[in-house]
Design an enzyme around this catalytic site. Structure first.
Site, PDB file in Angstrom:
ATOM      1  N   ASP A  13       0.825  -1.215   0.000  1.00 50.07           N
ATOM      2  CA  ASP A  13       0.000   0.000   0.000  1.00 50.07           C
ATOM      3  C   ASP A  13       0.858   1.264   0.000  1.00 50.07           C
ATOM      4  O   ASP A  13       1.970   1.278   0.521  1.00 50.07           O
ATOM      5  CB  ASP A  13      -0.924  -0.023   1.237  1.00 50.07           C
ATOM      6  CG  ASP A  13      -2.064   0.963   1.095  1.00 50.07           C
ATOM      7  OD1 ASP A  13      -2.432   1.294  -0.052  1.00 50.07           O
ATOM      8  OD2 ASP A  13      -2.579   1.416   2.131  1.00 50.07           O
TER       9      ASP A  13
ATOM     10  N   ARG B 228      -0.076   7.727  -2.736  1.00 51.05           N
ATOM     11  CA  ARG B 228       0.520   8.827  -1.960  1.00 51.05           C
ATOM     12  C   ARG B 228       1.950   9.093  -2.408  1.00 51.05           C
ATOM     13  O   ARG B 228       2.410  10.225  -2.444  1.00 51.05           O
ATOM     14  CB  ARG B 228       0.459   8.509  -0.458  1.00 51.05           C
ATOM     15  CG  ARG B 228      -0.916   8.789   0.140  1.00 51.05           C
ATOM     16  CD  ARG B 228      -1.116   8.099   1.456  1.00 51.05           C
ATOM     17  NE  ARG B 228      -1.358   6.676   1.294  1.00 51.05           N
ATOM     18  CZ  ARG B 228      -1.292   5.796   2.265  1.00 51.05           C
ATOM     19  NH1 ARG B 228      -0.945   6.179   3.470  1.00 51.05           N
ATOM     20  NH2 ARG B 228      -1.552   4.519   2.023  1.00 51.05           N
TER      21      ARG B 228
ATOM     22  N   HIS C 153       1.908   3.198  -9.013  1.00 54.34           N
ATOM     23  CA  HIS C 153       1.709   1.754  -9.196  1.00 54.34           C
ATOM     24  C   HIS C 153       2.872   1.173  -9.993  1.00 54.34           C
ATOM     25  O   HIS C 153       3.386   0.100  -9.684  1.00 54.34           O
ATOM     26  CB  HIS C 153       0.391   1.475  -9.923  1.00 54.34           C
ATOM     27  CG  HIS C 153      -0.823   1.912  -9.150  1.00 54.34           C
ATOM     28  ND1 HIS C 153      -0.964   1.656  -7.813  1.00 54.34           N
ATOM     29  CD2 HIS C 153      -1.945   2.584  -9.521  1.00 54.34           C
ATOM     30  CE1 HIS C 153      -2.131   2.152  -7.399  1.00 54.34           C
ATOM     31  NE2 HIS C 153      -2.729   2.727  -8.407  1.00 54.34           N
TER      32      HIS C 153
ATOM     33  N   LEU D 143      10.897 -20.401  -4.717  1.00 53.18           N
ATOM     34  CA  LEU D 143      10.000 -19.511  -3.971  1.00 53.18           C
ATOM     35  C   LEU D 143       8.608 -19.630  -4.580  1.00 53.18           C
ATOM     36  O   LEU D 143       8.457 -19.576  -5.806  1.00 53.18           O
ATOM     37  CB  LEU D 143      10.489 -18.058  -4.089  1.00 53.18           C
ATOM     38  CG  LEU D 143       9.565 -16.978  -3.512  1.00 53.18           C
ATOM     39  CD1 LEU D 143       9.506 -17.054  -1.991  1.00 53.18           C
ATOM     40  CD2 LEU D 143      10.036 -15.576  -3.931  1.00 53.18           C
TER      41      LEU D 143
ATOM     42  N   GLU E 277       2.032 -13.072  12.607  1.00 53.30           N
ATOM     43  CA  GLU E 277       2.555 -11.867  13.259  1.00 53.30           C
ATOM     44  C   GLU E 277       2.332 -10.695  12.316  1.00 53.30           C
ATOM     45  O   GLU E 277       2.558 -10.810  11.105  1.00 53.30           O
ATOM     46  CB  GLU E 277       4.054 -12.034  13.561  1.00 53.30           C
ATOM     47  CG  GLU E 277       4.356 -13.149  14.535  1.00 53.30           C
ATOM     48  CD  GLU E 277       3.711 -12.943  15.899  1.00 53.30           C
ATOM     49  OE1 GLU E 277       3.662 -11.796  16.388  1.00 53.30           O
ATOM     50  OE2 GLU E 277       3.222 -13.948  16.469  1.00 53.30           O
TER      51      GLU E 277
HETATM   52  C1  IPE Z   1      -5.366  -2.768   0.023  1.00 52.88           C
HETATM   53  O1  IPE Z   1      -5.077  -1.414  -0.119  1.00 52.88           O
HETATM   54  C2  IPE Z   1      -5.355  -3.450  -1.306  1.00 52.88           C
HETATM   55  C3  IPE Z   1      -4.049  -3.561  -1.962  1.00 52.88           C
HETATM   56  C4  IPE Z   1      -2.910  -3.120  -1.525  1.00 52.88           C
HETATM   57  C5  IPE Z   1      -4.080  -4.241  -3.217  1.00 52.88           C
HETATM   58  P1  IPE Z   1      -6.206  -0.325  -0.218  1.00 52.88           P
HETATM   59  O2  IPE Z   1      -5.528   0.979  -0.417  1.00 52.88           O
HETATM   60  O3  IPE Z   1      -7.226  -0.698  -1.251  1.00 52.88           O
HETATM   61  O4  IPE Z   1      -6.892  -0.408   1.216  1.00 52.88           O
HETATM   62  P2  IPE Z   1      -7.829   0.628   1.968  1.00 52.88           P
HETATM   63  O5  IPE Z   1      -8.914   1.021   0.995  1.00 52.88           O
HETATM   64  O6  IPE Z   1      -7.002   1.817   2.344  1.00 52.88           O
HETATM   65  O7  IPE Z   1      -8.324  -0.102   3.171  1.00 52.88           O
HETATM   66  C1  IPE Z   2      -1.864   0.156  -3.251  1.00 52.72           C
HETATM   67  O1  IPE Z   2      -1.579   1.525  -3.280  1.00 52.72           O
HETATM   68  C2  IPE Z   2      -2.077  -0.412  -4.628  1.00 52.72           C
HETATM   69  C3  IPE Z   2      -3.453  -0.838  -4.909  1.00 52.72           C
HETATM   70  C4  IPE Z   2      -4.443  -0.790  -4.074  1.00 52.72           C
HETATM   71  C5  IPE Z   2      -3.724  -1.349  -6.227  1.00 52.72           C
HETATM   72  P1  IPE Z   2      -2.728   2.600  -3.241  1.00 52.72           P
HETATM   73  O2  IPE Z   2      -3.142   2.913  -4.641  1.00 52.72           O
HETATM   74  O3  IPE Z   2      -3.836   2.190  -2.357  1.00 52.72           O
HETATM   75  O4  IPE Z   2      -1.969   3.850  -2.641  1.00 52.72           O
HETATM   76  P2  IPE Z   2      -2.548   4.888  -1.567  1.00 52.72           P
HETATM   77  O5  IPE Z   2      -2.976   4.090  -0.376  1.00 52.72           O
HETATM   78  O6  IPE Z   2      -3.684   5.609  -2.204  1.00 52.72           O
HETATM   79  O7  IPE Z   2      -1.383   5.785  -1.279  1.00 52.72           O
HETATM   80 MG    MG Z   3      -4.151   2.390  -0.373  1.00 46.38          MG
END
Ligand code: IPE
Ligand code: IPE
Ligand code: MG
Length: 248
Positions: A16, A20, A33, A127, A203
């Site tokens: 995640d 940002r 991404h 892996l 964990e």
């Molecule tokens: C979780 O991240 C899904 C992935 C990293 C693929 P999100 O960004 O979608 O999660 P929320 O919406 O903040 O909970």
């Molecule tokens: C995780 O990064 C990737 C996917 C959910 C596909 P985000 O796109 O959720 O990035 P943030 O959380 O908005 O920074």
């Molecule tokens: Mg996110």
């Protein structure tokens, strides 16, 4: 004494923070991404070096379809490109690639490439890398329950015989070592419908590092954190210490 082996057998990561990371650079979210691909390569390398057996990555949740159409489209493009470009190297590294989730929602082209990558790498065992796409932990439990119900309807199973072990055998990743370490990058401390069943005794390690900045050093910190934990699985610390005592 500590009951936790130094290196976890199975690591799962909620990758995640891409959006940002891109925003901080005044770039579109898709830029973040795309930058996340390098982190994936680095973590795979780190797992191979450390002897981690299974790496499960959350790439696209069943809830992520709700994002703006252009972002979903960019992610689908990225998956296609990544499948074309990364599979050769993963194969050479001895990585067995698998996709978990409801794959039927994806385009035929994407499904074909995912199946081809799984078939091509099926004989590898350095892996096990599972990529969760259109995956949700609740979906996983539902599909397992559906399979159990179908077995009951066929007369192969009695409803009263369904227990945790029976259902567990139908959950995604059942044939692999149980999840030891669950990592989430990006600063939020939540599961976001990832491996709900499998996370029961994992964990948890949360880090503020945004996914594109995550590297082998960050992985090492998570593994060190894990190695310092005492996994009790419901027992007392003394009981755990006794099972570790070579005299026992
Ligand atoms: C979780 O991240 C899904 C992935 C990293 C693929 P999100 O960004 O979608 O999660 P929320 O919406 O903040 O909970
Ligand atoms: C995780 O990064 C990737 C996917 C959910 C596909 P985000 O796109 O959720 O990035 P943030 O959380 O908005 O920074
Ligand atoms: Mg996110």
């Amino acid at each position: 004494m500590n009951s936790t082996p130094t290196v976890p057998h199975h690591i799962a990561i909620v990758m995640d923070g891409n959006g940002r990371w891109a925003k901080a650079r005044h770039r579109p979210r898709s830029f973040g991404h795309n930058a996340g691909r390098k982190a994936v390569r680095d973590v795979v390398e780190g797992c191979l070096r450390q002897g981690v057996q299974v790496l499960t990555l959350f790439a696209f949740s069943s809830e992520n379809w709700q994002r703006p159409q252009d972002e979903v489209g960019a992610l689908m493009e990225l998956f296609l490109r990544a499948l074309d470009k990364e599979v050769d190297e993963l194969h050479e590294q001895g990585v067995r690639l698998r996709f978990i989730g409801d794959l039927t929602a994806f385009s035929d082209a994407l499904q074909r490439r995912m199946r081809a990558a799984m078939t091509r790498t099926a004989g590898n065992d350095k892996l096990h890398m599972n990529v969760a796409v259109n995956y949700g932990g609740r979906w996983d439990i539902v599909q397992a329950a559906r399979r159990a119900a179908a077995a009951v309807a066929r007369g192969e199973l009695r409803a009263e015989d369904i227990d945790e072990a029976t259902l567990g055998r139908w959950m995604s990743l059942a044939e692999l070592p149980p999840l030891d370490l669950f990592i989430r990058t990006g600063g939020d401390c939540r599961i976001s419908n990832f491996l709900l069943w499998q996370v029961a005794y994992a964990e948890l390690h949360f880090t503020d590092t945004l996914w594109p900045d995550f590297d082998q050093a960050c992985l090492q910190r998570a593994i060190d954190d894990y190695a310092g934990r005492e996994r009790r699985f419901g027992r007392t610390g003394d009981q755990v210490a006794r099972t570790q005592d070579p005299a026992c």
